[in-house]
Design a protein around this motif. Structure first.
Motif, mmCIF file in Angstrom:
data_model
loop_
_atom_site.group_PDB
_atom_site.id
_atom_site.type_symbol
_atom_site.label_atom_id
_atom_site.label_comp_id
_atom_site.label_asym_id
_atom_site.label_seq_id
_atom_site.Cartn_x
_atom_site.Cartn_y
_atom_site.Cartn_z
ATOM 1 N N ALA A 81 39.918 35.783 40.666
ATOM 2 C CA ALA A 81 41.115 36.097 41.450
ATOM 3 C C ALA A 81 42.027 37.027 40.660
ATOM 4 O O ALA A 81 42.631 37.951 41.226
ATOM 5 N N VAL A 82 42.123 36.813 39.357
ATOM 6 C CA VAL A 82 42.949 37.684 38.511
ATOM 7 C C VAL A 82 42.296 39.064 38.394
ATOM 8 O O VAL A 82 42.981 40.094 38.446
ATOM 9 N N ARG A 93 49.163 34.857 35.005
ATOM 10 C CA ARG A 93 48.410 34.572 36.227
ATOM 11 C C ARG A 93 47.305 33.551 35.989
ATOM 12 O O ARG A 93 46.972 32.778 36.889
ATOM 13 N N TRP A 152 43.065 40.845 41.552
ATOM 14 C CA TRP A 152 44.472 41.266 41.572
ATOM 15 C C TRP A 152 44.670 42.544 40.760
ATOM 16 O O TRP A 152 45.359 43.468 41.204
ATOM 17 N N ASP A 211 43.103 45.362 42.889
ATOM 18 C CA ASP A 211 43.817 45.661 44.134
ATOM 19 C C ASP A 211 45.236 46.164 43.910
ATOM 20 O O ASP A 211 45.677 47.117 44.546
ATOM 21 N N GLU A 212 45.955 45.505 43.008
ATOM 22 C CA GLU A 212 47.374 45.829 42.822
ATOM 23 C C GLU A 212 47.625 46.927 41.786
ATOM 24 O O GLU A 212 48.657 47.593 41.838
ATOM 25 N N HIS A 213 46.709 47.089 40.844
ATOM 26 C CA HIS A 213 46.950 48.029 39.756
ATOM 27 C C HIS A 213 45.898 49.133 39.646
ATOM 28 O O HIS A 213 45.990 49.987 38.776
ATOM 29 N N GLU A 234 45.592 30.774 38.530
ATOM 30 C CA GLU A 234 44.545 31.436 39.301
ATOM 31 C C GLU A 234 43.238 31.496 38.515
ATOM 32 O O GLU A 234 43.261 31.623 37.289
#
Length: 82
Positions: free
Chosen positions: A53-54, A45, A57, A60-62, A49
């Motif tokens: 932003a990473v 990523r 992520w 939010d995603e993990h 990015e």
């Protein structure tokens, strides 16, 4: 074994990790995945990015906490910058 762009640190027995790597044992215990998996995801990523932003992520995603996410990204960025 495949070569990793950002290899997980090898901490000699009896020594304590310093900097972002000091979070890695807690990250593995809390989220149940080896740190190498997180580093591989993040390295890919970071090609496209920015740092925060990473971090967002990962949160939010993990479901990672901010400190854990930031430690993984900071470590990966430092290795990739070499």
């Amino acid at each position: 074994m495949a070569e990793h762009r950002v290899p997980a640190p090898v901490i000699p027995e009896g020594e304590k990790a310093k900097g972002p790597a000091s979070y890695f044992p807690s990250i593995e215990k809390t989220y149940g995945r080896p740190i190498q998996e997180w580093l591989d995801l993040v390295a890919d990523r970071l090609d496209s990015e920015p740092h925060m932003a990473v971090v967002a992520w990962l949160k939010d995603e993990h479901g990672l906490g901010h400190g854990h996410a930031n430690a993984i990204v900071a470590y990966a960025k430092a290795i990739l910058a070499k």
